[in-house]
Scaffold this motif. Structure first.
Motif, PDB file in Angstrom:
ATOM      1  N   LEU A  17     -10.942 -17.776 -23.447  1.00 46.08           N
ATOM      2  CA  LEU A  17     -10.642 -19.083 -24.030  1.00 46.08           C
ATOM      3  C   LEU A  17      -9.853 -19.947 -23.053  1.00 46.08           C
ATOM      4  O   LEU A  17     -10.125 -21.149 -22.903  1.00 46.08           O
ATOM      5  CB  LEU A  17      -9.865 -18.904 -25.330  1.00 46.08           C
ATOM      6  CG  LEU A  17      -9.626 -20.140 -26.179  1.00 46.08           C
ATOM      7  CD1 LEU A  17     -10.941 -20.778 -26.595  1.00 46.08           C
ATOM      8  CD2 LEU A  17      -8.794 -19.792 -27.391  1.00 46.08           C
ATOM      9  N   GLY A  18      -8.904 -19.346 -22.370  1.00 47.30           N
ATOM     10  CA  GLY A  18      -8.148 -20.077 -21.357  1.00 47.30           C
ATOM     11  C   GLY A  18      -9.041 -20.560 -20.230  1.00 47.30           C
ATOM     12  O   GLY A  18      -8.919 -21.693 -19.762  1.00 47.30           O
ATOM     13  N   LYS A  19      -9.964 -19.715 -19.801  1.00 48.16           N
ATOM     14  CA  LYS A  19     -10.921 -20.114 -18.751  1.00 48.16           C
ATOM     15  C   LYS A  19     -11.804 -21.261 -19.238  1.00 48.16           C
ATOM     16  O   LYS A  19     -12.051 -22.214 -18.512  1.00 48.16           O
ATOM     17  CB  LYS A  19     -11.806 -18.933 -18.360  1.00 48.16           C
ATOM     18  CG  LYS A  19     -11.120 -17.884 -17.573  1.00 48.16           C
ATOM     19  CD  LYS A  19     -11.102 -18.285 -16.137  1.00 48.16           C
ATOM     20  CE  LYS A  19     -10.785 -17.088 -15.278  1.00 48.16           C
ATOM     21  NZ  LYS A  19     -10.603 -17.454 -13.911  1.00 48.16           N
ATOM     22  N   ALA A  20     -12.294 -21.169 -20.472  1.00 51.54           N
ATOM     23  CA  ALA A  20     -13.189 -22.187 -21.014  1.00 51.54           C
ATOM     24  C   ALA A  20     -12.488 -23.526 -21.175  1.00 51.54           C
ATOM     25  O   ALA A  20     -13.116 -24.578 -21.026  1.00 51.54           O
ATOM     26  CB  ALA A  20     -13.748 -21.731 -22.359  1.00 51.54           C
ATOM     27  N   ALA A  25      -4.842 -18.366 -17.819  1.00 48.82           N
ATOM     28  CA  ALA A  25      -3.604 -17.591 -17.746  1.00 48.82           C
ATOM     29  C   ALA A  25      -3.961 -16.263 -17.101  1.00 48.82           C
ATOM     30  O   ALA A  25      -5.118 -15.849 -17.109  1.00 48.82           O
ATOM     31  CB  ALA A  25      -3.032 -17.376 -19.143  1.00 48.82           C
ATOM     32  N   SER A  26      -2.981 -15.611 -16.568  1.00 49.76           N
ATOM     33  CA  SER A  26      -3.247 -14.308 -15.950  1.00 49.76           C
ATOM     34  C   SER A  26      -3.627 -13.303 -17.037  1.00 49.76           C
ATOM     35  O   SER A  26      -3.211 -13.434 -18.190  1.00 49.76           O
ATOM     36  CB  SER A  26      -2.006 -13.828 -15.204  1.00 49.76           C
ATOM     37  OG  SER A  26      -1.004 -13.450 -16.121  1.00 49.76           O
ATOM     38  N   PRO A  27      -4.398 -12.306 -16.678  1.00 50.44           N
ATOM     39  CA  PRO A  27      -4.739 -11.266 -17.655  1.00 50.44           C
ATOM     40  C   PRO A  27      -3.501 -10.585 -18.245  1.00 50.44           C
ATOM     41  O   PRO A  27      -3.493 -10.211 -19.413  1.00 50.44           O
ATOM     42  CB  PRO A  27      -5.584 -10.279 -16.859  1.00 50.44           C
ATOM     43  CG  PRO A  27      -6.183 -11.103 -15.767  1.00 50.44           C
ATOM     44  CD  PRO A  27      -5.134 -12.119 -15.428  1.00 50.44           C
ATOM     45  N   ALA A  28      -2.444 -10.458 -17.457  1.00 49.65           N
ATOM     46  CA  ALA A  28      -1.215  -9.835 -17.956  1.00 49.65           C
ATOM     47  C   ALA A  28      -0.583 -10.684 -19.055  1.00 49.65           C
ATOM     48  O   ALA A  28      -0.096 -10.155 -20.058  1.00 49.65           O
ATOM     49  CB  ALA A  28      -0.228  -9.630 -16.821  1.00 49.65           C
ATOM     50  N   ARG A  29      -0.581 -11.988 -18.883  1.00 47.88           N
ATOM     51  CA  ARG A  29      -0.024 -12.866 -19.919  1.00 47.88           C
ATOM     52  C   ARG A  29      -0.874 -12.831 -21.184  1.00 47.88           C
ATOM     53  O   ARG A  29      -0.347 -12.855 -22.292  1.00 47.88           O
ATOM     54  CB  ARG A  29       0.092 -14.291 -19.414  1.00 47.88           C
ATOM     55  CG  ARG A  29       1.220 -14.477 -18.450  1.00 47.88           C
ATOM     56  CD  ARG A  29       1.386 -15.917 -18.091  1.00 47.88           C
ATOM     57  NE  ARG A  29       2.497 -16.070 -17.175  1.00 47.88           N
ATOM     58  CZ  ARG A  29       3.004 -17.221 -16.822  1.00 47.88           C
ATOM     59  NH1 ARG A  29       2.487 -18.339 -17.284  1.00 47.88           N
ATOM     60  NH2 ARG A  29       4.016 -17.271 -15.999  1.00 47.88           N
TER      61      ARG A  29
END
Length: 57
Positions: A17-20, A25-29
């Motif tokens: 969703l963040g990418k779209a 966000a980083s995968p860790a976040r």
């Protein structure tokens, strides 16, 4: 096991969703946010079941 699956799926959805939305966000976040959301959902489910056992619902 089921909590781990929920956590992984939710982390993946948050990351995608963040990418779209062009706000990655980083995968860790995303994983940390997923832990919070899963814990909140489990606490809500526990309260709901407890409420029913007491006879309020």
């Amino acid at each position: 096991m089921s909590l781990g699956i929920w956590w992984a799926l939710l982390a993946l959805v948050l990351w995608l969703l963040g990418k779209a939305l062009a706000q990655p966000a980083s995968p860790a976040r995303c994983a940390a946010s997923a832990v919070f959301l899963v814990a909140l959902g489990e606490a809500g489910d526990w309260l709901r079941r407890r409420w029913r056992v007491k006879g309020f619902g």
